[in-house]
Design an enzyme around this catalytic site. Structure first.
Site, PDB file in Angstrom:
ATOM      1  N   LYS A  80       2.827 -23.451 -57.362  1.00 40.26           N
ATOM      2  CA  LYS A  80       4.169 -23.393 -57.943  1.00 40.26           C
ATOM      3  C   LYS A  80       4.536 -24.802 -58.373  1.00 40.26           C
ATOM      4  O   LYS A  80       3.967 -25.784 -57.866  1.00 40.26           O
ATOM      5  CB  LYS A  80       5.146 -22.914 -56.866  1.00 40.26           C
ATOM      6  CG  LYS A  80       6.398 -22.291 -57.401  1.00 40.26           C
ATOM      7  CD  LYS A  80       6.288 -20.790 -57.573  1.00 40.26           C
ATOM      8  CE  LYS A  80       7.577 -20.200 -58.097  1.00 40.26           C
ATOM      9  NZ  LYS A  80       7.541 -18.753 -58.235  1.00 40.26           N
ATOM     10  N   GLY A 180      21.944  -3.423 -57.423  1.00 42.01           N
ATOM     11  CA  GLY A 180      21.577  -4.325 -58.517  1.00 42.01           C
ATOM     12  C   GLY A 180      20.860  -3.591 -59.631  1.00 42.01           C
ATOM     13  O   GLY A 180      19.733  -3.140 -59.475  1.00 42.01           O
ATOM     14  N   GLY A 182      19.926  -4.726 -62.713  1.00 38.04           N
ATOM     15  CA  GLY A 182      19.546  -5.724 -63.710  1.00 38.04           C
ATOM     16  C   GLY A 182      18.258  -5.328 -64.404  1.00 38.04           C
ATOM     17  O   GLY A 182      17.954  -4.139 -64.557  1.00 38.04           O
ATOM     18  N   VAL A 184      15.191  -5.335 -63.501  1.00 40.53           N
ATOM     19  CA  VAL A 184      14.282  -4.503 -62.720  1.00 40.53           C
ATOM     20  C   VAL A 184      14.986  -3.234 -62.247  1.00 40.53           C
ATOM     21  O   VAL A 184      14.478  -2.117 -62.412  1.00 40.53           O
ATOM     22  CB  VAL A 184      13.720  -5.282 -61.509  1.00 40.53           C
ATOM     23  CG1 VAL A 184      12.777  -4.388 -60.709  1.00 40.53           C
ATOM     24  CG2 VAL A 184      12.984  -6.540 -61.959  1.00 40.53           C
ATOM     25  N   TYR A 186      17.526  -1.482 -63.221  1.00 41.03           N
ATOM     26  CA  TYR A 186      17.860  -0.416 -64.182  1.00 41.03           C
ATOM     27  C   TYR A 186      16.612   0.378 -64.576  1.00 41.03           C
ATOM     28  O   TYR A 186      16.635   1.612 -64.652  1.00 41.03           O
ATOM     29  CB  TYR A 186      18.540  -0.987 -65.433  1.00 41.03           C
ATOM     30  CG  TYR A 186      19.430   0.041 -66.075  1.00 41.03           C
ATOM     31  CD1 TYR A 186      20.731   0.204 -65.643  1.00 41.03           C
ATOM     32  CD2 TYR A 186      18.944   0.887 -67.068  1.00 41.03           C
ATOM     33  CE1 TYR A 186      21.539   1.185 -66.186  1.00 41.03           C
ATOM     34  CE2 TYR A 186      19.746   1.865 -67.620  1.00 41.03           C
ATOM     35  CZ  TYR A 186      21.042   2.008 -67.180  1.00 41.03           C
ATOM     36  OH  TYR A 186      21.848   2.989 -67.704  1.00 41.03           O
TER      37      TYR A 186
HETATM   38  P1  NAD Z   1      18.703  -9.625 -62.840  1.00 45.39           P
HETATM   39  O1  NAD Z   1      19.461 -10.902 -62.727  1.00 45.39           O
HETATM   40  O2  NAD Z   1      18.364  -9.090 -64.177  1.00 45.39           O
HETATM   41  O3  NAD Z   1      19.485  -8.454 -62.060  1.00 45.39           O
HETATM   42  C1  NAD Z   1      20.183  -8.620 -60.874  1.00 45.39           C
HETATM   43  C2  NAD Z   1      21.331  -7.629 -60.891  1.00 45.39           C
HETATM   44  O4  NAD Z   1      21.981  -7.699 -59.613  1.00 45.39           O
HETATM   45  C3  NAD Z   1      22.381  -7.933 -61.943  1.00 45.39           C
HETATM   46  O5  NAD Z   1      22.708  -6.756 -62.652  1.00 45.39           O
HETATM   47  C4  NAD Z   1      23.562  -8.461 -61.142  1.00 45.39           C
HETATM   48  O6  NAD Z   1      24.819  -8.167 -61.751  1.00 45.39           O
HETATM   49  C5  NAD Z   1      23.380  -7.717 -59.839  1.00 45.39           C
HETATM   50  N1  NAD Z   1      24.026  -8.334 -58.688  1.00 45.39           N
HETATM   51  C6  NAD Z   1      24.235  -9.649 -58.438  1.00 45.39           C
HETATM   52  N2  NAD Z   1      24.882  -9.799 -57.270  1.00 45.39           N
HETATM   53  C7  NAD Z   1      25.056  -8.568 -56.759  1.00 45.39           C
HETATM   54  C8  NAD Z   1      25.655  -8.064 -55.569  1.00 45.39           C
HETATM   55  N3  NAD Z   1      26.229  -8.873 -54.673  1.00 45.39           N
HETATM   56  N4  NAD Z   1      25.632  -6.734 -55.352  1.00 45.39           N
HETATM   57  C9  NAD Z   1      25.069  -5.899 -56.265  1.00 45.39           C
HETATM   58  N5  NAD Z   1      24.518  -6.318 -57.416  1.00 45.39           N
HETATM   59  C10 NAD Z   1      24.521  -7.635 -57.654  1.00 45.39           C
HETATM   60  O7  NAD Z   1      17.394  -9.829 -61.942  1.00 45.39           O
HETATM   61  P2  NAD Z   1      16.052  -8.978 -62.014  1.00 45.39           P
HETATM   62  O8  NAD Z   1      15.086  -9.660 -62.928  1.00 45.39           O
HETATM   63  O9  NAD Z   1      16.371  -7.544 -62.215  1.00 45.39           O
HETATM   64  O10 NAD Z   1      15.496  -9.202 -60.528  1.00 45.39           O
HETATM   65  C11 NAD Z   1      16.067  -8.528 -59.434  1.00 45.39           C
HETATM   66  C12 NAD Z   1      15.438  -9.035 -58.129  1.00 45.39           C
HETATM   67  O11 NAD Z   1      14.031  -8.818 -58.164  1.00 45.39           O
HETATM   68  C13 NAD Z   1      15.619 -10.542 -57.893  1.00 45.39           C
HETATM   69  O12 NAD Z   1      15.728 -10.755 -56.500  1.00 45.39           O
HETATM   70  C14 NAD Z   1      14.324 -11.131 -58.401  1.00 45.39           C
HETATM   71  O13 NAD Z   1      14.026 -12.354 -57.763  1.00 45.39           O
HETATM   72  C15 NAD Z   1      13.340 -10.055 -57.985  1.00 45.39           C
HETATM   73  N6  NAD Z   1      12.110 -10.031 -58.807  1.00 45.39           N
HETATM   74  C16 NAD Z   1      12.184  -9.865 -60.162  1.00 45.39           C
HETATM   75  C17 NAD Z   1      11.015  -9.839 -60.910  1.00 45.39           C
HETATM   76  C18 NAD Z   1      11.060  -9.612 -62.402  1.00 45.39           C
HETATM   77  O14 NAD Z   1      10.003  -9.337 -63.001  1.00 45.39           O
HETATM   78  N7  NAD Z   1      12.223  -9.685 -63.035  1.00 45.39           N
HETATM   79  C19 NAD Z   1       9.768  -9.995 -60.289  1.00 45.39           C
HETATM   80  C20 NAD Z   1       9.720 -10.152 -58.886  1.00 45.39           C
HETATM   81  C21 NAD Z   1      10.917 -10.175 -58.158  1.00 45.39           C
END
Ligand code: NAD
Length: 360
Positions: A80, A180, A182, A184, A186
């Site tokens: 990293k 959440g 977001g 992932v 959705y």
């Molecule tokens: P994102 O930022 O697109 O979505 C996060 C969602 O959570 C948002 O819609 C936000 O409004 C909501 N949120 C924030 N605070 C909240 C709360 N207190 N209660 C409920 N909802 C809340 O992030 P993402 O890319 O969808 O990732 C989601 C999680 O998965 C993160 O922890 C990220 O580290 C992990 N992750 C993501 C990926 C990836 O490919 N995107 C890969 C591995 C791990």
């Protein structure tokens, strides 16, 4: 600042400290382990309060990547990088190019990608200085594009496997509480809805909740009510550390399976879940779809071939088998599923490397 006897050092192979006076770059690249292959892990930009905080972060994150690559059976090690800077006020294309030169100096033992506060555009700057970068735009036929839908697919596969294992059932009619919606969360909801699951959801963003109501007939609950839902599965897809002393006594679910990183507040919470008979799908196993995706991008770039989405999905499908292996191991050895994941990953990355003669 101590390095070799730093509390998070844990046998790191190599740590590079980079300073570029002209662009203001101050960066650390940490390579934890390359037994299985080059170390792949994102480049995070953060306004760390101290150099020690930056070192602690990069060491923890790079170690985590070794476990994730090994459990996912990828020919990759763990690494990293962090850039010590405020992304809003200090980031420049020149600084990212200087980071590219730093990556290049690691001689291919470290491959970088996006992470917190770095973007596809930043990777494009880095790619002007090194080929050891992934997460580039999909437009050239070699990139995989946005990894989130593939992360979501992996979470779906792992969640299904956990439900089958614990509830001896498919997802039809099962209630899943998703925290959440977001990138992932959705996409995960879409897969769950198509499999007949009922969704109870929460988010801080009202628009996305309205969308989930109309797309999936989801029931919406308040932010703090998601832990009390009478559901079969809790899928944390927003924040870390939501499995803690406050929430565990409230959860009524049989399975926990979601995308968020670092879901357990501490290691002891994995044991509490085990004692309560709640099946926990370890976070770094279930959310590895994005890593699998960038691995296949790396293969395409190295070979000059095309990005093979079918191969990516076939590899992600194996997350289900890995989950089953971990669940059985947890029962057989009376350890938490989180410990089972760590042990299996350690067995894999500690396996002796084939010597050149053996490999030939
Ligand atoms: P994102 O930022 O697109 O979505 C996060 C969602 O959570 C948002 O819609 C936000 O409004 C909501 N949120 C924030 N605070 C909240 C709360 N207190 N209660 C409920 N909802 C809340 O992030 P993402 O890319 O969808 O990732 C989601 C999680 O998965 C993160 O922890 C990220 O580290 C992990 N992750 C993501 C990926 C990836 O490919 N995107 C890969 C591995 C791990």
């Amino acid at each position: 600042m101590n390095v070799f006897d730093h509390v998070e050092f844990d046998h790191h192979e190599r740590i590079g400290f980079f300073n570029d006076t002209k662009t203001g770059l101050k960066a650390i690249i940490a390579i934890h382990n390359t037994n299985r292959g080059p170390a792949l892990g994102g480049c995070r930009m953060w306004n760390y309060a101290s150099e020690d905080e930056a070192l602690t972060d990069v060491l923890r994150l790079s170690r985590g990547m070794t476990y994730k690559a090994a459990i996912t059976d990828l020919p990759l090690g763990g690494g990293k990088s962090v850039i010590i800077a405020d992304a809003k006020t200090e980031k420049t294309p020149e600084m990212m190019r200087a980071m590219g030169r730093a990556v290049q100096q690691m001689g291919g033992d470290y491959i970088t990608a996006e992470d917190v506060n770095t973007s596809v555009d930043d990777m494009l700057q880095i790619s002007k200085e090194t080929t050891h970068v992934v997460g580039l735009p999909a437009t050239d036929g070699q990139g995989g594009g946005d990894p989130s839908p593939l992360t979501a697919y992996g979470v779906f596969v792992g969640l299904k496997s956990a439900v089958e294992y614990r509830l001896k059932s498919d997802l039809n009619g099962k209630v899943v509480a998703v925290q959440g919606l977001g990138h992932v969360g959705y996409n995960l909801c879409r897969h769950l809805h198509e499999s007949g699951a009922k969704l109870v959801v929460t988010d801080i963003n009202a628009d996305v909740l309205d969308q989930a109501k109309s797309d999936f007939g989801a029931e919406v609950v308040g932010l703090n009510d998601i832990y009390d839902v009478d559901a079969d599965v809790y899928a944390p897809c927003a924040l870390g550390a939501t499995l803690n002393d406050d929430t565990l006594p409230r959860l009524k679910v049989s399975v926990i399976a979601g995308a968020a990183n670092n879901q357990l507040a501490t290691a002891k919470h994995a044991n509490i879940l085990q004692d309560r008979g709640i099946l926990y799908a370890p976070d770094y196993v279930i959310n590895a779809g994005g890593l699998i995706n960038v691995h296949y991008e790396h293969v395409a770039r190295k070979s000059g071939g095309g990005y093979d989405r079918d191969a990516v999905c076939a590899h992600i499908d194996k997350i289900g088998d890995t989950m089953e292996t971990l669940f059985k191991m947890s029962e057989r050895e009376n350890i938490s599923t989180a410990t089972a994941a760590d042990r299996l990953a350690e067995q894999r990355f500690n396996a002796p490397k084939a010597t050149t003669a053996e490999a030939a």
